[in-house]
Scaffold this active site. Structure first.
Site, mmCIF file in Angstrom:
data_model
loop_
_atom_site.group_PDB
_atom_site.id
_atom_site.type_symbol
_atom_site.label_atom_id
_atom_site.label_comp_id
_atom_site.label_asym_id
_atom_site.label_seq_id
_atom_site.Cartn_x
_atom_site.Cartn_y
_atom_site.Cartn_z
ATOM 1 N N HIS A 1 38.834 36.588 34.362
ATOM 2 C CA HIS A 1 38.975 37.642 35.371
ATOM 3 C C HIS A 1 37.734 38.525 35.374
ATOM 4 O O HIS A 1 37.247 38.888 36.451
ATOM 5 C CB HIS A 1 40.224 38.468 35.072
ATOM 6 C CG HIS A 1 40.492 39.564 36.051
ATOM 7 N ND1 HIS A 1 40.789 39.320 37.378
ATOM 8 C CD2 HIS A 1 40.497 40.923 35.911
ATOM 9 C CE1 HIS A 1 40.972 40.470 38.008
ATOM 10 N NE2 HIS A 1 40.800 41.457 37.143
ATOM 11 N N CYS B 1 45.141 42.851 41.920
ATOM 12 C CA CYS B 1 44.116 41.806 41.774
ATOM 13 C C CYS B 1 44.659 40.517 41.176
ATOM 14 O O CYS B 1 43.910 39.539 41.032
ATOM 15 C CB CYS B 1 42.966 42.340 40.938
ATOM 16 S SG CYS B 1 42.347 43.920 41.557
ATOM 17 N N HIS C 1 34.292 41.339 43.312
ATOM 18 C CA HIS C 1 35.728 41.316 43.033
ATOM 19 C C HIS C 1 36.481 41.286 44.358
ATOM 20 O O HIS C 1 36.465 42.261 45.113
ATOM 21 C CB HIS C 1 36.103 42.549 42.215
ATOM 22 C CG HIS C 1 37.499 42.525 41.683
ATOM 23 N ND1 HIS C 1 38.361 41.466 41.878
ATOM 24 C CD2 HIS C 1 38.195 43.452 40.952
ATOM 25 C CE1 HIS C 1 39.513 41.737 41.299
ATOM 26 N NE2 HIS C 1 39.434 42.928 40.729
#
EC number: 2.3.1.41
Length: 442
Positions: A322, A187, A362
């Site tokens: 994040h 990620c 996400h």
């Protein structure tokens, strides 16, 4: 050699829209880009039979079905019949988004996808595009066919699944003859791509680059895997920083940024959007999927970005976190941000913080690329987006959370942020921080 690096072009496709303007506008307007899995066209065929592994209550961040450019003539150039056979969805998405970024940067010839070579030397034009997973669809489908039917493998199977093939296809399509580079750091991929491009330009190895990441991994297999790992929320709501957060919502998307040395941008009279001044990275060396509870790795990445930019913690005005809506991750990041950026800060200089994932989910490898674009837009437009679904803010030891200014309910407008940080962290303990500066002239 250490050159200044500026941002001159942006492009993205997200669950909020098929362009930068649509995505950014919808984010500021509190639009929710998440979709109930039961509303997907292929739900009955691909998901309903697997309800034990994939509950019907989950949501996903699906990009618009038709993400191609509105100009049909441009589409024919971007997606030839050969491209349709040879490329997978994450590669096509990268091609589409790169076109928008290059067009936004004023680099393309009119009504074409070719770059105006009077503006730049293509031998020094780098292409840095990553992906967290690549094409899980092609791997899954080809494996089934090979196992069950003993069918011949598509000769383009391998080029369709390699994560570096987004960069490869983009460099071929737009004739970018500088370095071709691809990272896959889960990620954190998007941030690493942008940060690496920053260093290549800063050190004089390239004059100009397109950098970002593409991800189209919405698939029963990936969803089942993340659910089994207890990463995904089964209640369908992404709640970054909230006391009721219970996991992330899986999304897809792509973000591309055109970056160049300040001298190169000024020479071609480019419209400069922002400046990238710092890049920090570190490893937790802790656990394959979880950060250390104190957020020490994230803190070190933030501190490295500050050191590179030669800035003080109090110079940072906004953090695009994040914050994926997981119990441990959000808290660890808040501790890292508080520890790295609050010391010495007066009450008259609030530290604003928010997460885009309440609205888009996400995006895995593409998260940092898209969120960096939103961070840049925050500086450019003087509008810091709020966190969707943040009702009750988490608590931290020593009431540190009370000292962070969580943006809730609506965007902050008129605060005139000058420096903004974008964090992205990944499985395996990867931590990255990019530090952007508002462009106010050279």
């Amino acid at each position: 050699m250490s050159r200044r690096v500026v941002i001159t072009g942006l492009g993205c496709v997200t669950p909020l829209g098929r362009s930068l303007s649509e995505s950014w506008g919808n984010l500021l307007s509190s639009k929710n880009g998440l979709t109930p899995i039961t509303s997907l066209p292929n739900y009955n065929e691909d998901y309903k039979l697997r309800e034990k592994s994939i509950p019907s209550t989950i949501t996903v961040g699906k990009i618009p079905e038709n993400f191609q450019n509105e100009n049909s003539a441009i589409n024919k150039l971007l997606f030839t019949s050969q491209d349709e056979r040879r490329t997978s969805s994450f590669i096509k998405l990268a091609l589409r988004t790169t076109y928008e970024a290059l067009h936004n940067a004023g680099l393309l010839n009119p009504n074409d996808i070719t770059i105006n070579t009077s503006l730049c030397n293509l031998d020094h034009f780098g292409c840095l595009i990553g992906s967290g997973i690549g094409s899980i669809q092609d791997i899954y489908q080809t494996s089934l066919q090979f196992h069950n039917d003993n069918k011949r493998i598509n000769p383009y199977f391998v080029p369709k699944i390699l994560t570096n093939m987004a960069a490869g296809n983009v460099s071929i399509k737009f004739n970018l003859r500088g370095l071709s580079h691809s990272v896959s750091t889960a990620c954190a991929t998007g941030n690493n791509s942008i940060g690496d491009a920053f260093n290549f330009i800063r050190l004089g190895m390239q004059d100009i680059c397109v950098a970002g990441a593409s991800e189209t991994s919405l698939h029963p297999l990936s969803l089942a895997g993340f659910i089994r790992a207890k990463s995904i929320t089964t209640n369908g709501i992404s709640r970054p920083f909230d006391t009721q957060r219970s996991g992330f919502v899986l999304g897809e998307g792509c973000g591309m940024i055109v970056m160049e040395s300040l001298e190169h941008a000024q020479k071609r009279n480019a419209n400069i959007i922002s400046e990238l001044v710092g890049y920090g990275l570190s490893s937790d060396a802790c656990h394959i999927t979880s950060p250390p509870a104190d957020g020490n790795g994230a803190k070190r990445a933030i501190e490295m970005a500050l050191k590179m930019a030669r800035l003080e913690p109090t110079d940072v005005d906004y953090v695009n976190a994040h914050a994926t809506s997981t119990l441990l991750g959000d808290k660890a990041e808040c501790l890292a941000v508080a520890s790295a950026l609050l010391p010495g800060r007066s009450k008259s200089k609030p530290l604003y913080i928010s997460s885009n994932k309440g609205a888009i989910g996400h995006l895995l490898g593409a998260a940092g690329a898209v969120e960096s674009i939103f961070t840049i837009c925050s500086l450019k437009d003087d509008k810091m987006p709020h966190t969707l679904n943040l009702d009750n803010v988490l608590t931290l030891e020593n009431n540190e959370a009370d000292k962070l200014h969580f943006i809730r309910d609506k965007p902050i407008v008129g605060a005139n942020p000058k420096y903004a940080l974008c964090n992205s962290f990944g499985f395996g303990g990867v931590n990255t921080s990019l530090l952007f500066k508002k462009w106010e002239g050279s």
